[in-house]
Design a protein around this motif. Structure first.
Motif, PDB file in Angstrom:
ATOM      1  N   GLY A  28       0.754  -1.141   0.047  1.00 56.37           N
ATOM      2  CA  GLY A  28      -0.079   0.006  -0.173  1.00 56.37           C
ATOM      3  C   GLY A  28       0.861   1.293  -0.065  1.00 56.37           C
ATOM      4  O   GLY A  28       0.231   2.318   0.310  1.00 56.37           O
ATOM      5  N   ARG A 212      -7.115  -7.588   7.054  1.00 55.35           N
ATOM      6  CA  ARG A 212      -6.711  -6.914   8.011  1.00 55.35           C
ATOM      7  C   ARG A 212      -5.427  -8.060   8.309  1.00 55.35           C
ATOM      8  O   ARG A 212      -4.140  -7.602   8.399  1.00 55.35           O
ATOM      9  CB  ARG A 212      -7.111  -6.528   9.361  1.00 55.35           C
ATOM     10  N   ARG A 217      -3.433  -3.327   9.177  1.00 55.91           N
ATOM     11  CA  ARG A 217      -4.425  -2.403   9.469  1.00 55.91           C
ATOM     12  C   ARG A 217      -4.704  -1.064   8.743  1.00 55.91           C
ATOM     13  O   ARG A 217      -5.634  -0.619   8.784  1.00 55.91           O
ATOM     14  CB  ARG A 217      -4.753  -2.219  10.924  1.00 55.91           C
ATOM     15  N   ARG A 218      -3.648  -0.741   8.088  1.00 51.67           N
ATOM     16  CA  ARG A 218      -3.697   0.484   7.297  1.00 51.67           C
ATOM     17  C   ARG A 218      -3.675   0.596   5.820  1.00 51.67           C
ATOM     18  O   ARG A 218      -3.534   1.644   5.096  1.00 51.67           O
ATOM     19  CB  ARG A 218      -2.457   1.552   7.799  1.00 51.67           C
ATOM     20  N   HIS A 219      -3.660  -0.599   5.436  1.00 52.86           N
ATOM     21  CA  HIS A 219      -3.681  -0.800   3.886  1.00 52.86           C
ATOM     22  C   HIS A 219      -4.927  -0.132   3.289  1.00 52.86           C
ATOM     23  O   HIS A 219      -6.054  -0.318   3.566  1.00 52.86           O
ATOM     24  CB  HIS A 219      -3.712  -2.114   3.507  1.00 52.86           C
ATOM     25  N   PRO A 220      -4.857   0.851   2.240  1.00 48.46           N
ATOM     26  CA  PRO A 220      -5.675   1.331   1.462  1.00 48.46           C
ATOM     27  C   PRO A 220      -7.021   0.434   1.006  1.00 48.46           C
ATOM     28  O   PRO A 220      -7.829   0.756   0.705  1.00 48.46           O
ATOM     29  CB  PRO A 220      -4.971   1.971   0.294  1.00 48.46           C
ATOM     30  N   GLY A 223     -10.141   0.126   2.812  1.00 51.63           N
ATOM     31  CA  GLY A 223     -11.078   1.310   2.676  1.00 51.63           C
ATOM     32  C   GLY A 223     -12.256   0.957   1.867  1.00 51.63           C
ATOM     33  O   GLY A 223     -13.414   1.313   2.833  1.00 51.63           O
ATOM     34  N   ARG A 248     -13.016   5.521   9.678  1.00 50.87           N
ATOM     35  CA  ARG A 248     -11.837   4.752   9.442  1.00 50.87           C
ATOM     36  C   ARG A 248     -11.219   4.684   8.041  1.00 50.87           C
ATOM     37  O   ARG A 248     -10.031   4.417   7.590  1.00 50.87           O
ATOM     38  CB  ARG A 248     -11.918   3.286  10.074  1.00 50.87           C
ATOM     39  N   ALA A 249     -12.273   4.600   7.282  1.00 52.87           N
ATOM     40  CA  ALA A 249     -11.980   4.433   5.725  1.00 52.87           C
ATOM     41  C   ALA A 249     -11.241   5.630   5.336  1.00 52.87           C
ATOM     42  O   ALA A 249     -10.330   5.703   4.538  1.00 52.87           O
ATOM     43  CB  ALA A 249     -13.310   4.143   4.883  1.00 52.87           C
ATOM     44  N   SER A 251      -9.555   7.764   7.189  1.00 52.32           N
ATOM     45  CA  SER A 251      -8.166   7.931   7.792  1.00 52.32           C
ATOM     46  C   SER A 251      -7.280   7.164   6.815  1.00 52.32           C
ATOM     47  O   SER A 251      -6.054   7.563   6.945  1.00 52.32           O
ATOM     48  CB  SER A 251      -8.372   7.615   9.008  1.00 52.32           C
ATOM     49  N   ILE A 252      -7.658   6.053   6.282  1.00 53.56           N
ATOM     50  CA  ILE A 252      -6.803   5.224   5.695  1.00 53.56           C
ATOM     51  C   ILE A 252      -6.506   5.599   4.134  1.00 53.56           C
ATOM     52  O   ILE A 252      -5.357   5.632   3.542  1.00 53.56           O
ATOM     53  CB  ILE A 252      -7.337   3.718   5.608  1.00 53.56           C
ATOM     54  N   LEU A 253      -7.408   6.233   3.555  1.00 53.98           N
ATOM     55  CA  LEU A 253      -7.518   6.793   2.209  1.00 53.98           C
ATOM     56  C   LEU A 253      -6.816   7.955   1.817  1.00 53.98           C
ATOM     57  O   LEU A 253      -6.175   8.326   0.948  1.00 53.98           O
ATOM     58  CB  LEU A 253      -8.857   6.442   1.417  1.00 53.98           C
TER      59      LEU A 253
END
Length: 277
Positions: A28, A212, A217-220, A223, A248-249, A251-253
């Protein structure tokens, strides 16, 4: 879902650069992947010329990256250029053309053109199955087609295809954890489209847990699953949870994909709509 093309590159440096870019895409880390791909492609063009078949794998990865980041025009240009080069050099390996056609279908789907996506996807499947192939590649093609069928409202066909794909991937669930998660995501989308928001939420939670575990936990890529789960929860009247998953979506994107990326734009619209509820 997208397929990478291995191809044959002309020197170790180019192979290493492309392998690095692929790793960054899987992680990501899209800006770093873009820099690596631009460098690899520029070197290959300078050394080999603009029409050499060794460019095809790098162009294909440029297309994959453009789809993920929302730079759809650049992605289409890269894919079509890769397909044209492959065709001009005789298309000796059907897997190469099948992979690019698969990816063109995924790109059209991401752009919201399900009819064009279906055409590309079925063309890719026809090429893929014209010769003896790995059943996992055929399953990936079918998985991509099923996601398109969901958007076309062909629920019965999509459901049958998705369950067939799951049967293939579940033969080795540890190896294919991400593929199972992506297929569950599409099954959840189908459940939601056919009026089963509660069942869809359960399926999407399973998909999210598996994504996940496979990606972090932070991979786009998380989203769109977070966004779809938020939609299911909103449909059930669970507004606080819907807001949480939409945030959350976002914050990731944000800062990773293009500002006009469809999922990011949808998350922003949903966030604004939820504030008034």
């Amino acid at each position: 879902m997208t397929l990478s093309l291995e191809g044959t590159l002309s020197d170790e440096g180019l192979r290493a650069g492309l392998a690095q870019a692929r790793r960054r895409i899987r992680e990501g880390a899209y800006p770093e992947a873009g820099a690596l791909l631009r460098h690899a492609l520029a070197e290959a063009e300078a050394r080999l010329g603009p029409d050499h078949p060794a460019l095809v794998p790098a162009l294909n990865e440029c297309g994959i990256l453009g789809k993920y980041t929302g730079d759809f025009e650049a992605a289409e240009f890269a894919y079509l250029r890769a397909l044209s080069i492959d065709e001009r050099h005789g298309g000796a390996d059907p897997a190469v053309a099948a992979g690019i056609l698969h990816n063109l279908g995924g790109l059209a789907h991401a752009r919201g053109d399900a009819a064009a996506a279906q055409e590309w996807a079925r063309r890719g499947l026809a090429v893929r199955t014209s010769t003896a192939v790995d059943p996992l590649l055929v399953a990936a093609d079918h998985a991509a087609l099923a996601a398109i069928l969901v958007d076309l409202g062909k629920a019965a066909e999509a459901r049958a295809v998705l369950w067939g794909v799951l049967a293939v991937y579940r033969q080795d669930p540890r190896r294919h954890r991400y593929e199972i998660a992506a297929t569950l995501h599409n099954l959840g989308a189908l459940q939601f489209r056919t009026g089963d928001a509660a069942g869809a939420a359960i399926t999407l939670r399973r998909a999210l847990r598996m994504k996940r575990a496979a990606l972090g936990r932070r991979h786009p890529d998380l989203g769109v699953t977070l966004y779809n789960l938020a939609r299911c929860l909103q449909e059930q009247g669970r507004l606080r949870a819907a807001r949480r998953y939409t945030r959350r979506a976002l914050s990731i994107l944000e800062g990773v994909v293009a500002e006009d990326h469809p999922t990011l734009a949808a998350c922003r619209r949903r966030t604004a709509a939820l504030r008034g509820l």
